[in-house]
Enzyme design. Structure first.
Site, short mmCIF file in Angstrom:
data_model
loop_
_atom_site.label_atom_id
_atom_site.label_comp_id
_atom_site.label_asym_id
_atom_site.label_seq_id
_atom_site.Cartn_x
_atom_site.Cartn_y
_atom_site.Cartn_z
N TRP A 224 71.39 17.93 18.22
CA TRP A 224 71.90 17.38 16.97
C TRP A 224 70.86 17.64 15.87
CZ3 TRP A 224 69.79 13.57 13.74
CH2 TRP A 224 70.56 13.38 12.56
N GLU A 265 76.22 18.68 18.90
CA GLU A 265 76.84 17.45 18.35
C GLU A 265 77.22 17.63 16.88
OE1 GLU A 265 74.36 14.00 18.83
OE2 GLU A 265 75.81 12.66 17.88
N LYS A 267 79.02 16.41 13.13
CA LYS A 267 78.96 15.23 12.27
C LYS A 267 79.61 15.56 10.93
CE LYS A 267 75.63 11.70 10.92
NZ LYS A 267 74.37 11.06 11.29
N ASP A 298 80.50 12.16 18.75
CA ASP A 298 79.90 10.84 18.52
C ASP A 298 80.94 10.00 17.78
OD1 ASP A 298 78.53 8.73 17.01
OD2 ASP A 298 76.66 9.63 17.73
N HIS A 301 80.77 9.62 13.96
CA HIS A 301 80.51 10.81 13.14
C HIS A 301 81.71 11.34 12.38
CE1 HIS A 301 76.45 12.24 14.97
NE2 HIS A 301 76.44 10.99 14.59
N HIS A 325 79.13 10.53 22.71
CA HIS A 325 78.18 9.53 22.26
C HIS A 325 79.01 8.33 21.83
CE1 HIS A 325 74.19 11.80 21.25
NE2 HIS A 325 74.49 11.81 22.53
N ASP A 333 78.65 5.31 9.64
CA ASP A 333 77.97 5.67 10.89
C ASP A 333 76.80 4.73 11.13
OD1 ASP A 333 77.05 7.14 13.08
OD2 ASP A 333 75.84 8.46 11.83
N ASP A 335 75.98 2.84 13.75
CA ASP A 335 75.40 2.74 15.09
C ASP A 335 75.19 1.32 15.57
OD1 ASP A 335 74.93 5.57 16.07
OD2 ASP A 335 74.01 5.68 14.10
N ASP A 365 75.15 5.81 22.14
CA ASP A 365 74.27 6.14 21.01
C ASP A 365 74.39 5.05 19.94
OD1 ASP A 365 72.61 7.24 19.18
OD2 ASP A 365 73.89 8.96 18.67
#
Ligand code: RNT
Ligand code: ZN
Length: 459
Positions: A224, A265, A267, A298, A301, A325, A333, A335, A365
């Site tokens: 990533w 990955e 995004k 992810d 993302h 993820h 985003d 997380d 993640d």
């Protein structure tokens, strides 16, 4: 029925793994989940009743538990120390990664991180993996730059993973470095900067292969990069062209897929790269298909109304394997720690309904520094497992039949009925036969660990 889709390679080729290693916890043996469960334990009344209820709709609870026990989750090491790593440089993490919170007890050394991780996995049923970043190298106090890291800098991790019976996954770190401060790495306009990051990527794949080889289970090495622009770019094309070229150099050396699997990955946007990200979904989907890489999706993302669960069956028509993820974006985003949300449930349903568990590598993640970090791992991993259990407890064929019959009323009603089935008793049984504390008691162990271990750490 023959598949109408031409596929350039086989979907189902099994990857060798399964080497017998001593595991954390007395009842856990075998990478494939075999021998994890102690099914000789007498069933509680609650479980027996749940079995009956599920049997009425054609679902076998023991079979669901057995399948769940074989699913590995790759737990990201960076939740344990707020993506600090052990390079010893202070400075901005960069890359648009934002860690908020100052909960005490962050792991400061490899030893602390490993001890915390052991505590977490002792509270999560099943056998799992640790996902490391390159910045977690142990260079014995010497300054080793990212383009020079080698498998020997991860010898401590390899030994520990082998002892603990954990698989390892890996990530080059394309942030938290002076040469990433422009917001560009592999797509940087300067050839020298690009070269540095290409060398880093190449070095990391070899480290991934060393993990896979040593542990007898392929390491997924996931690329990533943060590369992008905050504001409207004048040229969207050239950075992407540079990125293809740089990635091709990173991946030039063929490595045995039994040891290392490459993932990329995508995004849509990031903090500081709101207007343009070179490695977008379309970019990496094309890259992964043409170069036969794993695509990493992810959950944080994409556009907030876009869901990863809907992408799984679409991209797996074209890709052999996928990396997830699992994260939780709150409005962006962000997380947040994964919970048993509707979207995590949908992802799990897709994996089970599509029979994709053998082709999808499940990773977590997220990073939250505002709560106990060990508990964050446990909450996130157990939430994914609960979602998988719910999916495994679906009367899948019955739902499909209703759909085939055009009985969408019946389909919706059955989906609603499933929400109030006694899945909690099945989850408790899974925890019990796995030798880990139940939903209502694991936090006690974290509280004790916090007062005995975490609270002794002064940051
Ligand atoms: C960033 C990506 C990436 C990182 C980790 C630390 O947006 O999700 O996977 O979170 O590599
Ligand atoms: Zn991610």
């Amino acid at each position: 029925m023959r598949s109408p889709i031409p596929t350039p390679w086989s979907y189902t080729k099994p990857l060798p793994c399964a080497r017998s290693v001593r595991a954390l916890g007395s009842q856990r043996q075998g990478h494939d989940g075999s021998g994890i469960l102690d099914s000789t334990l007498p069933a509680s009344t609650g479980y027996a009743q749940a079995q009956e209820r599920y049997a009425e709709i054609g679902v076998d609870c023991d079979a669901a538990i057995g399948r769940l026990a074989s699913v590995q989750i790759s737990l990201h090491c960076w939740q344990g120390d707020d993506i600090g790593g052990f390079e010893g440089q202070s400075g901005d993490i960069g890359g648009g990664l934002a860690i908020t919170g100052n909960y005490p007890g962050r792991a400061r050394t490899p030893g602390e991180l490993r001890t915390d991780f052991e505590k977490a996995v002792s509270l999560i049923p099943g056998r799992h993996r640790i996902n490391l970043h390159a910045i977690y190298a142990e260079s014995g106090g010497l300054r080793v730059d990212r383009d020079e890291i080698r498998p020997e800098h991860f010898a401590g991790w390899i030994d520990w993973a082998r002892e603990s019976g954990l698989g390892v996954d890996f990530n080059p770190t394309f942030f938290a470095h002076p040469l990433a401060e422009d917001g560009f790495t592999l797509a940087h306009p300067d050839e020298g900067v690009r070269r540095f990051w290409i060398e880093h990527g190449r070095a990391c794949r070899k480290i991934g292969a060393a993990f896979g080889q040593a542990l007898g289970s392929p390491c997924v090495t996931n690329v990533w990069i943060p590369d992008g622009y905050k504001d409207l770019p004048a040229d969207r094309k050239i950075p992407r062209e540079r990125l293809v070229e740089a990635l091709d150099q990173v991946f030039a050396e063929p490595l045995d897929p039994a040891c290392n699997l490459d993932a990329v990955e995508c995004k849509l946007f990031g903090l500081g790269s709101e207007s343009y990200v070179a490695g977008s979904h379309e970019f990496y989907l094309g890259y992964a298909i043409t170069r036969r890489k794993l695509l990493c999706l992810d959950a944080g993302h994409f556009h907030p109304t876009e869901v990863v669960s809907d992408k799984i069956s679409a991209v797996l028509l074209w890709l052999d394997r996928l990396l997830l993820h699992i994260s939780r974006g709150v409005r962006w985003d962000s997380d947040h720690v994964v919970i048993l949300s509707d979207e995590v449930r949908e992802i799990a349903k897709e994996l089970v309904r599509g029979d994709y568990l053998g082709r999808v590598h499940i990773g977590l993640d997220f990073f939250d520094a505002s709560i106990n970090r060990v508990a964050a791992w446990v909450i996130g991993a157990r939430a994914v497992q609960k979602a998988l259990l719910l999916a495994l407890l679906e009367p899948a064929e019955r739902l499909r039949q209703l759909e085939r019959d055009g009985d969408f009323t019946g389909r919706l009603a059955l989906l609603e009925l499933l929400r109030t089935m006694p899945s909690g008793a099945v989850w408790d049984r899974f925890c019990e036969t796995s030798g880990v504390p139940s939903e209502s008691s694991w936090l006690d162990e974290i509280r004790t660990y916090e007062s005995e271990v975490l609270s002794q750490r002064q940051t």
